[in-house]
Write an enzyme that holds these catalytic residues in place. Structure first.
Site, PDB file in Angstrom:
ATOM      1  N   GLU A 418      30.630  45.055  35.731  1.00 14.58           N
ATOM      2  CA  GLU A 418      29.661  46.103  35.442  1.00 14.58           C
ATOM      3  C   GLU A 418      28.445  45.591  34.675  1.00 14.58           C
ATOM      4  O   GLU A 418      28.191  45.971  33.540  1.00 14.58           O
ATOM      5  CB  GLU A 418      30.343  47.253  34.693  1.00 14.58           C
ATOM      6  CG  GLU A 418      31.401  47.852  35.577  1.00 14.58           C
ATOM      7  CD  GLU A 418      32.046  49.110  35.048  1.00 14.58           C
ATOM      8  OE1 GLU A 418      32.423  49.124  33.868  1.00 14.58           O
ATOM      9  OE2 GLU A 418      32.193  50.071  35.815  1.00 14.58           O
ATOM     10  N   GLU A 488      39.466  47.646  40.994  1.00 11.02           N
ATOM     11  CA  GLU A 488      40.065  48.635  40.085  1.00 11.02           C
ATOM     12  C   GLU A 488      40.359  49.883  40.908  1.00 11.02           C
ATOM     13  O   GLU A 488      39.503  50.358  41.646  1.00 11.02           O
ATOM     14  CB  GLU A 488      39.107  49.007  38.941  1.00 11.02           C
ATOM     15  CG  GLU A 488      38.827  47.867  37.993  1.00 11.02           C
ATOM     16  CD  GLU A 488      37.843  48.219  36.881  1.00 11.02           C
ATOM     17  OE1 GLU A 488      37.724  49.403  36.511  1.00 11.02           O
ATOM     18  OE2 GLU A 488      37.186  47.290  36.398  1.00 11.02           O
TER      19      GLU A 488
HETATM   20  C1  GAL Z   1      35.648  50.691  35.025  1.00 11.39           C
HETATM   21  C2  GAL Z   1      35.517  49.499  34.124  1.00 11.39           C
HETATM   22  C3  GAL Z   1      36.698  49.290  33.256  1.00 11.39           C
HETATM   23  C4  GAL Z   1      37.117  50.586  32.642  1.00 11.39           C
HETATM   24  C5  GAL Z   1      37.413  51.573  33.702  1.00 11.39           C
HETATM   25  C6  GAL Z   1      37.783  52.923  33.171  1.00 11.39           C
HETATM   26  O1  GAL Z   1      34.416  51.193  35.370  1.00 11.39           O
HETATM   27  O2  GAL Z   1      35.269  48.346  34.864  1.00 11.39           O
HETATM   28  O3  GAL Z   1      36.383  48.349  32.285  1.00 11.39           O
HETATM   29  O4  GAL Z   1      36.102  51.068  31.853  1.00 11.39           O
HETATM   30  O5  GAL Z   1      36.272  51.785  34.470  1.00 11.39           O
HETATM   31  O6  GAL Z   1      38.861  52.901  32.350  1.00 11.39           O
END
Ligand code: GAL
Length: 954
Positions: A418, A488
């Site tokens: 990010e 993620e």
């Molecule tokens: C993503 C980010 C993580 C964490 C997650 C939400 O956008 O890469 O570091 O913030 O969201 O828990």
């Protein structure tokens, strides 16, 4: 008026990476060169600003007797009981004004002092380096009064040459650490801000002719079965691998037949790099990672990542982890079928990577880089698109790659997380590609994949993932040729994540989809004397993101949460399904055959195992299936029966003992009989009570008062659940915020209007309307009670009235029992399950205490429901469902659970509150991601469900 122009503290806000450090190199432990760990108690002085103190403390002879002490490695804010400041949690907001590269004048600065003697046997010749494995966020270092340099890059190693400064006794090592620096702008990861020397400090002897840096290249040719090893070394020497009869000069290749390394079979060969002055052990894994036919292939095969994102976390020590904690993480991952880890969002402690090599996990090693807070200003001034910062970015890339390049487990280098897009990222990718062509480059932030070898996204919903799988997502020409991973997904905050099985189906269906990484591994709760575990805001931060920092598959103490149990089931490497006395076993490993597993079957009647045996399954190759006949089922009375087939480890492995369950499947053999109660009794009106069979009811309201000798707080319709983190949702994620929709509608404050109590021939019927104030919508609810004299049946009919546009949180009844402790049930267990989190729920006979039924989510919320329950016994009652139901039992009400902010807010009352649910709305993962899929919605529709109550004989 005067302005400060230059000062001895300008390095703090300098965007360059630092000065004085040696070039980065591989991290290794020498066989023979001495090392002196400088862990333990250090003298410590905290100042409120970077420039509060001069550097006289670094001088020899400085008297620091009046100083406090901290333990190194450690974060000072987690020591000193608040005397050294407190942790701060923000997700992406910078906890200081965005004014790059400037940081606040209030800049907690910790001066650390350590005096040490060299061990007696420390060699007199050669040099020495001092290595810092991790310091947040910026440090200046002096040895014996000499300034040796300063650095940033918190989770990266920095070394300084100090041989010329050392003396046998009384060396004074002084380290000044600033919480905020220009580097903080590059470290805006979603986690606690925790300053300090949080990884080891070590003095390393560097013998003359010793090893400097080296790069192990160990590839595998899957067509010939040969591995080729070449170790490039800054200092010439020989490379020995006894098991392979390799003894070659550095820089020379050696090719021979080898067993390859994979996460499934992590074969490592022990070797040694020998130079004139030093021997360094090598652990060599042969594998080749390529992008071919649009797929990520290792050793010639496309792999499917079943991964997690791992932050380093310990509830008392923060990001200071000891080896055993790291090993626990790896073992837990392996035991839960996880095969990959993304080191979100920085290179982990190097020992963790050793463990990944040893036990077998594919690794995405991520650079210590995130500039997410710039999104608040549309990425204006983003350091990754500003050439002044590029040297710092390249320094970070190099420090990651050089430190970690000899780990076979690493298949991807990730540029960071990010950080938007920009020239600096491109420069990093170019540098990495040129330095290491044996791995692929990952970065999620650039959906055009300008710099990357994989199309990576986070939290894309199922429909979009399917589009991508079908290659219908469009995108740049380059992207269309790339494989896809979700770096993620499955946001594991609180109860959940829901819907991961549906993702896994897609991953397994479409070749282009090469799997994903659950967000995230562990809840970052901070152990707290009053609150149990603290989260954002608990330390009085002026800006924080609450419990968004608690979104892991394991609790802070590393006990698995139901999310991990579910994930284990969803990603199991063997599929077991069956019907009609035949079981189908499918090998879904990428490399391994099934020879490492033993299979067992068992046959359950009414949830009790009546027969069991072993099943001989051929050593199926990856992708193969076999249909195997199960034995003749034992004869039994008409009852529900199931087959359960388990795949267990056939022998001990490095990560789990023999008989550890890897996978299982369950399928019906015969169906059961639904509970029936012949309505033979007639309700009788007494002076104050109505009686029907074993039960008595309030004569005016028809509310149940007792069944036999068991007093009951009358069952009544309940639609509310203590909203989960996923029900809460987030504005910026999927946009679905059930909690606020439901509360606006008033589902948490439903009123019950009694319209009639009717005593019929064979039933007591109570009619009500359940609705929230201010709204037109409601639920017509009829409770119909019948009895055969000993058992009592309640049939609840629900008819929605008005325009219902929202799903219901839950639909069922709630009742109270004066005492209940042990609970037994036949149905899904042993753990909790909701409509979209129920793969791991196994039908059987289970028991637990009421306390054990609770899942301790750090922020209290709906939890602990057991699903597919045929009957439950508690508090002296047996309750059978028609159809199957779900139940929770708690020592507090839903309202109390809903109001609690920490587990310590919940105090057990005198009543055990039991919810018997016909349905639950799905869980989803909209705390950051998509909501429950439509098939898991609990719509307000006409429904009817029954429970049969009987009193247990004591
Ligand atoms: C993503 C980010 C993580 C964490 C997650 C939400 O956008 O890469 O570091 O913030 O969201 O828990």
């Amino acid at each position: 008026m005067s302005f400060r122009t230059t000062s001895a503290f300008d390095y703090v806000e300098d965007v360059s990476p630092g000065s004085g450090a040696l070039p980065p190199r591989a991290w290794y432990a020498s066989s023979d060169a001495k090392a002196l760990p400088l862990d333990g108690a250090w003298r410590f002085r905290l100042s409120a600003t970077a420039d509060a103190e001069d550097d006289s403390f670094a001088e020899e002879g400085y008297d620091a007797d009046g100083w406090a002490e901290v333990t190194v490695p450690g974060h000072w804010v987690l020591q000193g009981d608040g005397a050294f400041g407190l942790p701060i949690y923000t997700n992406h907001l910078y906890p200081f004004p965005v004014d790059p590269p400037h940081v606040p004048t209030e800049n907690p600065t910790g001066d650390h002092l350590r005096v040490f003697d060299l061990p007696e046997d420390w060699p007199a010749d050669g040099g020495a380096v001092i290595r810092f494995d991790g310091v947040e966020s910026c440090a200046r270092v002096w040895l014996n009064g000499t300034d040796i340099g300063e650095f940033k890059g918190s989770r990266l190693a920095h070394e300084f040459a100090v041989g010329h400064l050392l003396k046998p006794k009384g060396n004074v090592l002084a380290v000044r650490v600033h919480q905020w620096s220009a580097g903080s702008y590059l470290e805006d990861q979603d986690q606690w801000w925790l300053p300090g020397i949080f990884r080891e400090v070590t003095l390393l002897h560097r013998p003359a002719g010793g090893v400097l840096d080296f790069f192990v290249h160990a590839s595998y040719d899957h067509l010939t079965g040969e591995g080729t090893l070449r170790v490039d070394s800054d200092v010439d020497g020989r490379v020995l691998v006894p098991a392979l009869d390799i003894d070659v000069a550095t820089g020379e290749p050696a090719t021979t037949l080898v067993a390859p390394w994979s996460a499934e079979s992590p074969r490592l060969y022990d070797g040694e790099l020998v130079t004139e002055g030093e021997r360094v052990p090598l652990r060599i894994g042969f594998r080749t990672v390529v992008l071919e036919d649009g797929l990520i292939k290792v050793n010639g095969k496309a792999v499917l990542f079943k991964g997690v994102n791992r932050h380093e976390w310990h509830p008392e020590k923060g990001r200071t982890l000891d080896l055993e904690t790291m090993r626990e993480d790896v073992l837990l991952m392996k035991r839960h079928n996880i095969n990959a880890v993304r080191t979100s969002h920085y290179p982990p402690h190097p020992a963790f990577l050793d463990l990944c090599d040893e036990y077998g996990l594919w690794v995405i090693d991520e650079c210590d880089l995130e500039t997410h807070g710039f999104t608040e200003q549309d990425w204006r001034d983003n350091p990754v698109d500003d050439d002044r910062w590029t040297p710092a970015l390249l320094d970070r890339a190099a420090r990651m790659v050089e430190r970690d390049k000899n780990h076979p487990s690493i298949v991807f280098w990730s540029l960071g997380n990010e950080a938007g897009t920009g020239r600096g990222l491109t420069a990093m990718a170019e540098w990495i590609h040129a330095r290491d062509s044996s791995r692929l480059v990952h970065y999620e932030g650039d959906w055009n994949c300008r710099d990357t070898d994989v199309y990576s996204r986070m939290y894309a919903n199922h429909a979009e993932v399917e589009q991508i799988g079908k290659e219908l997502d469009g995108g740049t020409h380059k992207r269309r040729g790339l494989p896809f991973i979700q770096c993620e997904y499955g946001h594991a905050m609180g109860n959940g994540p829901g819907g991961i099985a549906d993702y896994q189906e897609l991953f397994e269906k479409y070749d282009r989809l090469q799997g994903g990484f659950i967000w995230e591994w562990i809840d970052h709760g901070v152990k707290h004397a009053e609150l149990g575990y603290a989260y954002g805001g608990d330390f009085g931060e002026e800006l924080h993101d609450g419990n968004f920092v608690c979104d892991g598959l394991i609790f802070p103490d590393r006990t698995p949460s139901p999310g991990l149990i579910e994930y284990k089931k969803v990603i199991e490497p063997v599929r077991i399904d069956g019907a009609d006395g035949t079981v189908r076993v499918t090998n879904t490993y990428d490399f391994a055959d099934l020879s490492g597993l033993a299979f067992e079957w068992s046959y359950q009647v009414d949830g009790e195992t009546v027969e069991a045996g072993t099943l001989s399954v051929p050593a199926l190759a990856p992708g193969e299936s076999a249909d195997l006949k199960l034995p003749e089922p034992p004869a039994h009375e008409a009852a529900e029966a199931q087959w359960t087939v388990r795949a267990l480890l056939a022998s001990d492995t490095a990560w789990a003992p023999k008989d550890h369950v890897v996978a299982w499947g369950q399928f019906p053999a015969s169906s059961g009989v639904r509970p029936s109660v012949a309505p033979t009794d007639r309700p009788v009106r007494g002076e104050k009570l109505i009686t029907l069979g074993p039960a008595s009811f309030d004569g005016r309201t028809g509310a149940l008062k007792a069944i036999g000798g068991v007093a009951v707080e009358s069952p009544r319709l309940d639609v509310w659940r203590a909203t989960t983190d996923n029900d809460e949702g987030t504005e910026w994620a999927s946009g679905i915020r059930y909690s606020s929709l439901w509360r606006t509608l008033g589902l948490h404050r439903m009123r019950h209007r009694l319209s009639s109590v009717e005593l019929g021939e064979d039933a007591l019927t109570v009619r009500t309307r359940v609705a929230p104030a201010a709204r037109e919508v409601g639920l017509g609810v009829v409770y119909r009670w019948t009895s055969d004299g000993s058992r009592l049946r309640l049939t609840v009919s629900v008819g929605p009235e008005g325009e219902w546009t929202q799903p219901l949180p839950r639909l069922g009844i709630r009742l109270g029992l004066p005492e209940a402790d042990q609970v037994k049930w036949y149905g899904g267990g042993p753990g909790e399950a909701y409509p979209d989190t129920r793969k791991a729920s196994m039908v059987g006979r289970w028991q637990a205490s009421v306390d054990e039924l609770q899942t301790p989510y750090l922020r209290p919320q709906e939890n602990g429901a057991r699903a597919d329950v045929r009957w439950v016994e508690l508090g002296g009652l047996r309750i059978e469902g028609d159809p199957e139901f779900s139940f929770t039992a708690r020592r507090w009400t839903t309202e109390q659970l809903d109001a609690a902010a920490h587990l310590t807010d919940l105090t057990p009352g005198d009543t055990v509150w039991v919810n018997l649910d016909h349905g639950h709305h799905g869980i989803g993962s909209q705390s950051c991601g998509p909501g429950p899929l439509p098939q898991y919605h609990l719509r307000a529709e006409p429904a009817e469900f029954s429970f049969v109550f009987s009193v247990l004989s004591r």
